[in-house]
Every structure is written in C-alpha cells, then in structure tokens.
Scaffold this motif. Structure first.
Motif, short mmCIF file in Angstrom:
data_model
loop_
_atom_site.label_atom_id
_atom_site.label_comp_id
_atom_site.label_asym_id
_atom_site.label_seq_id
_atom_site.Cartn_x
_atom_site.Cartn_y
_atom_site.Cartn_z
N SER A 66 1.13 -1.32 -0.23
CA SER A 66 0.35 -0.26 0.01
C SER A 66 1.06 1.02 0.21
CB SER A 66 -0.80 0.27 1.66
OG SER A 66 -1.48 -1.04 1.19
N TYR A 67 1.74 1.07 0.85
CA TYR A 67 3.06 2.27 1.11
C TYR A 67 3.73 2.05 -0.57
CZ TYR A 67 6.71 5.48 2.66
OH TYR A 67 7.57 6.38 2.15
N PHE A 68 4.56 1.85 -0.82
CA PHE A 68 4.73 1.93 -2.24
C PHE A 68 4.09 2.44 -3.62
CE2 PHE A 68 8.17 -0.36 0.28
CZ PHE A 68 9.40 0.77 -0.04
N SER A 69 2.70 1.92 -2.93
CA SER A 69 1.32 1.63 -4.56
C SER A 69 0.86 3.33 -4.60
CB SER A 69 0.68 1.30 -3.94
OG SER A 69 0.14 2.47 -2.91
N PHE A 71 3.60 5.67 -4.62
CA PHE A 71 4.31 6.02 -5.85
C PHE A 71 4.75 5.71 -6.70
CE2 PHE A 71 5.91 6.89 -0.53
CZ PHE A 71 5.98 8.67 -1.02
N ASN A 72 3.66 4.81 -7.34
CA ASN A 72 3.32 3.83 -8.16
C ASN A 72 4.36 3.34 -8.65
OD1 ASN A 72 1.82 5.56 -9.15
ND2 ASN A 72 3.39 7.69 -9.81
N ILE A 73 5.14 2.85 -7.13
CA ILE A 73 5.79 1.59 -7.34
C ILE A 73 5.62 0.20 -6.86
CG2 ILE A 73 7.92 0.91 -5.65
CD1 ILE A 73 8.96 3.47 -5.48
N ILE A 74 5.78 -0.71 -7.70
CA ILE A 74 5.71 -2.02 -7.11
C ILE A 74 6.00 -3.07 -6.46
CG2 ILE A 74 4.78 -4.52 -8.42
CD1 ILE A 74 3.87 -3.20 -10.39
N TYR A 75 5.63 -3.34 -5.17
CA TYR A 75 6.43 -3.66 -3.93
C TYR A 75 5.57 -5.08 -4.28
CZ TYR A 75 8.19 -6.37 0.33
OH TYR A 75 8.16 -6.71 1.47
N GLU A 77 6.92 -9.99 -2.77
CA GLU A 77 7.81 -10.37 -2.40
C GLU A 77 9.06 -10.46 -2.35
OE1 GLU A 77 7.19 -13.57 -5.48
OE2 GLU A 77 5.46 -14.10 -4.47
N GLY A 78 9.31 -8.81 -1.48
CA GLY A 78 9.81 -8.49 -1.10
C GLY A 78 11.29 -8.16 -2.29
N SER A 79 10.68 -7.24 -3.33
CA SER A 79 10.67 -6.50 -4.70
C SER A 79 10.70 -4.72 -4.83
CB SER A 79 11.52 -7.84 -5.38
OG SER A 79 12.48 -8.60 -5.59
N LEU A 80 10.95 -4.52 -5.08
CA LEU A 80 10.61 -3.29 -5.59
C LEU A 80 11.43 -3.46 -7.10
CD1 LEU A 80 11.97 -0.26 -3.55
CD2 LEU A 80 9.66 -1.34 -2.86
N LYS A 81 10.15 -2.81 -8.22
CA LYS A 81 9.48 -2.51 -9.67
C LYS A 81 9.35 -1.32 -9.46
CE LYS A 81 8.40 -4.72 -13.86
NZ LYS A 81 7.58 -5.35 -14.53
N TYR A 82 10.01 -0.24 -10.41
CA TYR A 82 9.68 0.95 -11.30
C TYR A 82 10.08 0.92 -12.22
CZ TYR A 82 9.48 5.92 -10.94
OH TYR A 82 9.03 7.21 -11.40
N GLY A 83 8.83 1.32 -12.99
CA GLY A 83 9.44 0.28 -14.64
C GLY A 83 9.89 -0.21 -14.92
N ASP A 84 11.26 -0.54 -16.16
CA ASP A 84 11.55 -1.63 -15.79
C ASP A 84 12.65 -1.98 -15.41
OD1 ASP A 84 9.79 -1.54 -18.31
OD2 ASP A 84 11.19 -0.67 -19.25
N GLU A 85 13.14 -1.60 -14.07
CA GLU A 85 13.96 -2.15 -12.72
C GLU A 85 13.57 -2.06 -12.20
OE1 GLU A 85 17.32 0.78 -12.66
OE2 GLU A 85 16.20 2.15 -13.84
N ASN A 86 13.90 -3.10 -11.30
CA ASN A 86 13.71 -4.20 -10.31
C ASN A 86 15.11 -4.44 -9.01
OD1 ASN A 86 13.90 -7.10 -10.15
ND2 ASN A 86 13.36 -6.44 -12.40
N TYR A 87 14.88 -4.97 -7.76
CA TYR A 87 15.67 -5.11 -7.32
C TYR A 87 15.45 -5.61 -6.16
CZ TYR A 87 15.51 -0.65 -4.87
OH TYR A 87 14.93 0.72 -4.44
N LYS A 88 16.12 -6.85 -5.29
CA LYS A 88 16.02 -6.90 -3.71
C LYS A 88 15.46 -5.93 -2.92
CE LYS A 88 13.96 -11.04 -3.90
NZ LYS A 88 12.94 -11.74 -3.71
N VAL A 89 15.20 -6.55 -1.67
CA VAL A 89 15.11 -4.35 -0.92
C VAL A 89 14.27 -5.62 0.48
CG1 VAL A 89 13.29 -3.89 -0.70
CG2 VAL A 89 14.93 -2.66 0.29
#
Length: 229
Positions: A66-69, A71-75, A77-89
């Motif tokens: 809910s928080y990251f949404s 900012f239009n960021i997808i959270y 399973e422990g990963s963040l995705k923004y546009g075409d980029e993603n990483y574990k966090v």
C-alpha cells in the motif's frame, strides 16, 4: 480508522486472514484505503503487537504494498519494481517508520524513493544531488500562484485544473478528457506550465514514471485560487 478495522478483523478471524477468500476482503476494507501518514503509523504500530509471526509478516507485506503504491512503485515478495527496473530489498520496522515520515515531503516521488533504497551507489548520489538542488528552490506565495494561474492559456488552464482535481494522471487519460490528438500535445501542455513558472520556484507539476503529477504541497491552494477566478 483503518487500524481499527484491521484490529477487528484480526480479533475475529486471526490466521484465517491468510486464507485466499479473506485476502480480497482485507484488501478492500483496509489496505486499498490507507493513504495518510497517520493511518500508516497506527496500522504499523498495531502489526508490531501481533503474536503470530506468519500473520504479522503477511500483513506487513500488504502494508508495504500500500505504501509503495502511493509512489507508483510495486512491492512484491521482497522486491521493488519501478518502470523496467527492479531489485530485492529488506525493510525492517525502523526503516519503515522513517519511510512513513517521507509522506510529508513534497519533493519525494517514485523515482527518488526507488533509487534512494537501491544498492546502486551512483544512482543514490544522483538522487541526493537532485534533492539538494530542489531544496534551493523558492516556495510560491499566494499572489505568485494567482498571477501564474491567470497567465495560463485556456487549454493549459483546463489541463492544470484537471491535474489539481485528479492529483496524478496518465497521458492517455489526459488525451481522452481534453480530446487531444497524441502524447505530444500532452507534453506541450506540461511544457507550457513549466515554461510559465520562474526557474527559481518549486515545481508545480512533475513526471513520475508514467504519471504526470501535481505538487501536493500547492494543490489545495491552487484549487482555492482557480475556484475564485
């Protein structure tokens, strides 16, 4: 408010909230509606008190989604995705408490938040430089905003008022409502707003991934001004 809803659901359903048939109801009643800093804080504090690790972990992941949404960021399973980029966090409770505080900062958008949390040191430094540069910009006062709005051309004014109403919009949605031919026409309107603003002032609109957004810091004030004109 939503913390109370969640507390009631936890009390009556407990770990049954983990069942698929209850997850949709949980999303509709609580997590899809949490937008305010205070709601995130109270809900997070509730989650810290839960004894069931499995339930606490599940609800915490939903709260992060809910928080990251916002900012239009997808959270997921422990990963963040923004546009075409993603990483574990990994985001612990203390870090999330600090992230919640960022909801008060108008300069923070999806791109900034995404790269602040990444392990790409170069990107993080660039974002910090961007934030420092933004801090040097001057605030708008009411008279300056009035003058700015009055000087906009009719179509640009309609576009600006639309953004104030919606908060953020995709180009396709703007094209449909304003009956524009293509995305270049939307870009021209964005440029017109930026061009009419002094260079030393804070941005009134900005691009955040695929969305065009209004600066929430000035949204209510501009809304009041446009209603009086």
């Amino acid at each position: 408010m939503y913390k109370d809803e969640l507390e009631m659901l936890v009390k009556f359903l407990g770990e049954d909230l983990l069942k698929e048939e209850n997850q949709k109801k949980l999303q509709e009643l609580v997590f899809s509606k949490i937008k305010r800093k205070e709601d995130f804080q109270s809900t997070h504090e509730l989650l810290k008190t839960l004894e069931s690790y499995e339930l606490r972990d599940f609800l915490y992941s939903k709260l992060l989604e809910s928080y990251f949404s916002i900012f239009n960021i997808i959270y997921e399973e422990g990963s963040l995705k923004y546009g075409d980029e993603n990483y574990k966090v990994t985001i612990d409770n203390e870090t999330f408490d600090s992230l919640i505080e960022l909801l008060d900062e108008s300069e923070i958008n999806g791109e900034i938040l995404f790269y602040l949390l990444s392990e790409d040191l170069k990107k993080r430094v660039e974002i910090i430089q961007q934030l420092i540069s933004g801090r040097s910009k001057k605030e708008w006062n009411e008279e300056e905003l009035k003058s700015f709005v009055k000087n906009l051309k009719p179509l640009t004014t309609r576009f600006f008022e639309l953004l104030i109403e919606k908060g953020k919009m995709k180009s396709e949605e703007i094209m449909e409502i304003l009956e524009l031919k293509n995305k270049k026409s939307v870009s021209a309107l964005v440029s017109a707003v930026i061009r009419n603003a002094p260079n030393d002032k804070e941005k009134l609109i900005f691009k955040d991934n695929e969305y065009i957004c209004i600066n929430e810091k000035y949204r209510n004030k501009i809304f009041e001004i446009t209603n009086k004109l």
